[in-house]
Design a protein around this motif. Structure first.
Motif, PDB file in Angstrom:
ATOM      1  N   ILE A   1       0.770  -0.914  -0.042  1.00 40.20           N
ATOM      2  CA  ILE A   1      -0.016   0.018  -0.106  1.00 40.20           C
ATOM      3  C   ILE A   1       0.812   1.127  -0.077  1.00 40.20           C
ATOM      4  O   ILE A   1       0.480   2.384  -0.912  1.00 40.20           O
ATOM      5  N   HIS A   2       2.016   1.238   0.629  1.00 35.65           N
ATOM      6  CA  HIS A   2       2.900   2.281   0.720  1.00 35.65           C
ATOM      7  C   HIS A   2       3.386   2.771  -0.717  1.00 35.65           C
ATOM      8  O   HIS A   2       3.479   3.793  -0.912  1.00 35.65           O
ATOM      9  N   ASN A   3       3.828   1.500  -1.502  1.00 38.05           N
ATOM     10  CA  ASN A   3       4.173   1.688  -2.672  1.00 38.05           C
ATOM     11  C   ASN A   3       3.251   2.225  -3.732  1.00 38.05           C
ATOM     12  O   ASN A   3       3.526   2.753  -4.648  1.00 38.05           O
ATOM     13  N   LEU A   4       1.963   1.730  -3.318  1.00 36.48           N
ATOM     14  CA  LEU A   4       1.010   2.019  -4.318  1.00 36.48           C
ATOM     15  C   LEU A   4       0.605   3.525  -4.233  1.00 36.48           C
ATOM     16  O   LEU A   4       0.327   4.323  -5.121  1.00 36.48           O
ATOM     17  N   ARG A   5       0.705   4.058  -3.032  1.00 35.02           N
ATOM     18  CA  ARG A   5       0.521   5.442  -2.835  1.00 35.02           C
ATOM     19  C   ARG A   5       1.623   6.165  -3.289  1.00 35.02           C
ATOM     20  O   ARG A   5       1.633   7.516  -3.906  1.00 35.02           O
ATOM     21  N   PHE A   6       2.812   5.695  -3.474  1.00 30.85           N
ATOM     22  CA  PHE A   6       3.920   6.277  -4.016  1.00 30.85           C
ATOM     23  C   PHE A   6       3.685   6.371  -5.730  1.00 30.85           C
ATOM     24  O   PHE A   6       3.940   7.299  -6.343  1.00 30.85           O
ATOM     25  N   ILE A   7       3.266   5.120  -6.297  1.00 33.74           N
ATOM     26  CA  ILE A   7       2.820   5.228  -7.535  1.00 33.74           C
ATOM     27  C   ILE A   7       1.970   6.317  -8.142  1.00 33.74           C
ATOM     28  O   ILE A   7       1.778   7.065  -8.913  1.00 33.74           O
ATOM     29  N   GLU A   8       0.867   6.559  -7.056  1.00 28.30           N
ATOM     30  CA  GLU A   8      -0.041   7.492  -7.162  1.00 28.30           C
ATOM     31  C   GLU A   8       0.208   8.816  -7.535  1.00 28.30           C
ATOM     32  O   GLU A   8       0.133   9.771  -8.103  1.00 28.30           O
TER      33      GLU A   8
ATOM     34  N   THR B   1      -8.661  -1.777   9.031  1.00 28.21           N
ATOM     35  CA  THR B   1      -9.830  -1.261   8.555  1.00 28.21           C
ATOM     36  C   THR B   1     -10.658  -2.638   8.051  1.00 28.21           C
ATOM     37  O   THR B   1     -10.199  -3.541   8.146  1.00 28.21           O
ATOM     38  N   GLU B   2     -11.889  -2.102   7.733  1.00 24.93           N
ATOM     39  CA  GLU B   2     -12.964  -3.042   7.187  1.00 24.93           C
ATOM     40  C   GLU B   2     -13.190  -2.707   5.579  1.00 24.93           C
ATOM     41  O   GLU B   2     -14.178  -3.303   5.145  1.00 24.93           O
ATOM     42  N   TYR B   3     -12.199  -2.110   4.912  1.00 25.70           N
ATOM     43  CA  TYR B   3     -12.480  -1.494   3.628  1.00 25.70           C
ATOM     44  C   TYR B   3     -11.878  -2.721   2.804  1.00 25.70           C
ATOM     45  O   TYR B   3     -10.771  -3.018   2.873  1.00 25.70           O
ATOM     46  N   SER B   4     -12.490  -2.967   1.626  1.00 25.50           N
ATOM     47  CA  SER B   4     -11.917  -3.981   0.689  1.00 25.50           C
ATOM     48  C   SER B   4     -10.707  -3.233  -0.030  1.00 25.50           C
ATOM     49  O   SER B   4     -10.728  -2.003  -0.400  1.00 25.50           O
ATOM     50  N   LEU B   5      -9.634  -4.118  -0.058  1.00 27.88           N
ATOM     51  CA  LEU B   5      -8.709  -3.499  -0.491  1.00 27.88           C
ATOM     52  C   LEU B   5      -8.756  -3.176  -2.428  1.00 27.88           C
ATOM     53  O   LEU B   5      -7.907  -2.304  -2.903  1.00 27.88           O
ATOM     54  N   SER B   6      -9.617  -4.091  -2.806  1.00 30.33           N
ATOM     55  CA  SER B   6      -9.842  -3.880  -4.170  1.00 30.33           C
ATOM     56  C   SER B   6     -10.684  -2.431  -4.568  1.00 30.33           C
ATOM     57  O   SER B   6     -10.332  -1.642  -5.557  1.00 30.33           O
ATOM     58  N   ALA B   7     -11.403  -2.004  -3.535  1.00 26.50           N
ATOM     59  CA  ALA B   7     -12.126  -0.808  -3.689  1.00 26.50           C
ATOM     60  C   ALA B   7     -11.185   0.207  -3.440  1.00 26.50           C
ATOM     61  O   ALA B   7     -11.354   1.522  -4.025  1.00 26.50           O
ATOM     62  N   TRP B   8     -10.390   0.292  -2.544  1.00 27.17           N
ATOM     63  CA  TRP B   8      -9.277   1.021  -2.062  1.00 27.17           C
ATOM     64  C   TRP B   8      -8.308   1.220  -3.401  1.00 27.17           C
ATOM     65  O   TRP B   8      -8.167   2.414  -3.717  1.00 27.17           O
ATOM     66  N   LEU B   9      -7.982   0.446  -4.097  1.00 26.55           N
ATOM     67  CA  LEU B   9      -7.371   0.565  -5.482  1.00 26.55           C
ATOM     68  C   LEU B   9      -7.991   1.234  -6.554  1.00 26.55           C
ATOM     69  O   LEU B   9      -7.634   1.849  -7.159  1.00 26.55           O
ATOM     70  N   LEU B  10      -9.203   0.646  -6.744  1.00 26.80           N
ATOM     71  CA  LEU B  10     -10.252   1.435  -7.440  1.00 26.80           C
ATOM     72  C   LEU B  10     -10.414   2.980  -7.273  1.00 26.80           C
ATOM     73  O   LEU B  10     -10.463   3.932  -8.084  1.00 26.80           O
ATOM     74  N   GLU B  11     -10.346   3.318  -5.995  1.00 23.11           N
ATOM     75  CA  GLU B  11     -10.382   4.777  -5.538  1.00 23.11           C
ATOM     76  C   GLU B  11      -9.220   5.566  -6.134  1.00 23.11           C
ATOM     77  O   GLU B  11      -9.048   6.623  -6.468  1.00 23.11           O
ATOM     78  N   LYS B  12      -7.797   4.802  -5.844  1.00 18.62           N
ATOM     79  CA  LYS B  12      -6.584   5.412  -6.379  1.00 18.62           C
ATOM     80  C   LYS B  12      -6.278   5.493  -7.633  1.00 18.62           C
ATOM     81  O   LYS B  12      -5.580   6.287  -8.251  1.00 18.62           O
ATOM     82  N   PHE B  13      -6.984   4.482  -8.289  1.00 16.51           N
ATOM     83  CA  PHE B  13      -6.538   4.276  -9.851  1.00 16.51           C
ATOM     84  C   PHE B  13      -7.700   4.282 -10.916  1.00 16.51           C
ATOM     85  O   PHE B  13      -8.795   4.337 -10.193  1.00 16.51           O
ATOM     86  N   ASP B  14      -7.571   4.226 -12.045  1.00 13.47           N
ATOM     87  CA  ASP B  14      -8.312   4.173 -13.280  1.00 13.47           C
ATOM     88  C   ASP B  14      -8.738   2.940 -13.358  1.00 13.47           C
ATOM     89  O   ASP B  14     -10.139   2.840 -13.575  1.00 13.47           O
ATOM     90  N   CYS B  15      -8.212   1.890 -13.377  1.00 10.20           N
ATOM     91  CA  CYS B  15      -8.629   0.494 -13.898  1.00 10.20           C
ATOM     92  C   CYS B  15      -7.912  -0.572 -13.415  1.00 10.20           C
ATOM     93  O   CYS B  15      -6.822  -0.549 -12.749  1.00 10.20           O
TER      94      CYS B  15
END
Length: 411
Positions: free
Chosen positions: A270-277, A303-317
């Motif tokens: 997740i840390h690296n994904l934020r870096f990519i963003e 958290t109780e938040y889905s990781l796939s939903a978190w990724l969709l919020e950050k990225f396009d597809c």
């Protein structure tokens, strides 16, 4: 959907579409995908001997998208359609399909200087549903829906020697996006030429990279180098020669320590994904990530938040690696894709459903590797029809180009 499947079954079994001979003198109508077809030269008719509806050969090329070639010396008409080549000889009750002989119960004929072929062949050869409406004396043809597809090219050296073959294959198989692994040893002009040629055919090209250990903070510099090189390349290239996006295939769950240190790996990922963003913000590039179909079952740590939903919020597809070789039923393509597609739809983002064609050691239900191309196309059509109701659904992807092309070559 059931009618479509029945139509294919009829074609596969060779069940004839009979038309009463008394209708031969009556005008026959043909409808393709809801549109009435006008025949300015030679209208359809019913052959008295075979009771088959005959249509001009040019109808096939003009309405179904096949390329047609006439050989007057041999009295042969040849159709090229996607991965199939079909050759008919006037007066012969057989056809050559990719070099294999199949029997047909009504031969092609010449009438008023026009080549006429049996309408029934369209169902068998061009994978369309053909139904006869006796009351209206109408043949109704329903073609298979075109599915926008993506595919991965892992050996980017292929674009230097096989560009025409790759792009020809892509055009024939409705490929609209190529995920091309970035190799910095390849000259920039090779990428430029390939991307420009792809875009001329309506195909986007995304720069592909990633490994499981890119989830580690210690490897963030590798991610930075990939992003920086792509941005620098795009800045120096012409508009039509630029990558359309970044395509990341990281898959940290393949790391040996995934089961024992899952939370730690997730946090670093997740840390690296934020870096990519952060590094790609304002670049204009579409950012796509490959994810397993079960990613929604993982939660963002603490958290109780889905990781796939978190990724969709950050990225396009997201490309959902939905590696199953059957569309319907429990643990099928449709069943596995729905959770992430619901998230994508709710978040107004895109998700692509991907299938596998490489050889797999995970069981006989994972890959289409041992199946026929026709079987795969039927399953994809079924899945596409079911998944199209989701606003976030954005087509399918086939992993990968090399194995997919090998499947087609064996057909």
């Amino acid at each position: 959907m059931k009618r479509w499947l029945i139509g294919l079954l009829i074609a596969a079994l060779g069940v004839a579409i009979f038309v009463p001979t008394v209708l031969a003198a009556t005008e026959i109508q043909v409808v393709v995908d809801g549109q009435h077809v006008v025949f300015p030269d030679e209208p359809p008719y019913v052959d008295h001997r075979s009771n088959r509806t005959m249509v001009p050969a040019r109808f096939v090329s003009e309405k179904l998208g096949a390329k047609m070639k006439w050989n007057g010396q041999l009295n042969q008409v040849t159709f090229s359609y996607r991965d199939r080549t079909i050759r008919l000889t006037i007066g012969q009750n057989q056809a050559l399909v990719n070099g294999n002989t199949i029997k047909i119960d009504a031969p092609a004929v010449i009438k008023n200087n026009r080549t006429m072929i049996p309408l029934r062949l369209i169902g068998e050869i061009f994978q369309a549903q053909v139904e006869w409406d006796a009351k209206r004396m109408m043949a109704v043809v329903t073609t298979s829906a075109k599915i926008s597809k993506g595919t991965w090219i892992w050996d980017s050296r292929m674009i230097e020697k096989d560009q025409d073959r790759i792009l020809g294959f892509a055009s024939d198989h409705d490929v609209t996006a190529i995920y091309l692994q970035l190799n910095r040893d390849i000259a920039a002009n090779a990428y430029a030429d390939f991307i420009r040629s792809a875009k001329e055919k309506g195909i986007r090209v995304e720069a592909l990279a990633g490994r499981p250990d890119w989830a580690r903070k210690s490897n963030q510099d590798q991610i930075k180098t990939f992003i920086a090189w792509t941005l620098q390349y795009n800045a120096s290239a012409k508009t039509e020669e630029r990558f359309d996006g970044l395509h990341l295939d990281i898959e940290p769950y393949l790391l040996s320590e995934w089961e024992t240190k899952k939370k730690t790996i997730l946090e670093e990922w997740i840390h690296n994904l934020r870096f990519i963003e952060q590094e790609t913000r304002g670049s204009g590039l579409k950012i796509t990530l490959d994810v397993p179909f079960w990613l929604h079952t993982l939660k963002v740590p603490d958290t109780e938040y889905s990781l796939s939903a978190w990724l969709l919020e950050k990225f396009d597809c997201l490309v959902i690696m939905d590696y199953r070789n059957h569309a319907l039923g429990k643990d099928g393509i449709v069943d596995n894709a729905q959770a992430i597609l619901r998230e994508a739809s709710a978040l107004n983002k895109q998700a692509i459903v991907a299938v596998e064609t490489t050889k797999s050691s995970e069981g006989d239900r994972v890959s289409f590797y041992s199946k026929s191309v026709e079987f795969m196309e039927q399953e994809l059509q079924t899945a596409h029809q079911e998944l199209s109701r989701y606003a976030g659904y954005d087509g399918m992807a086939i992993h990968d180009y090399k194995s997919w092309a090998a499947m087609v070559g064996k057909a």
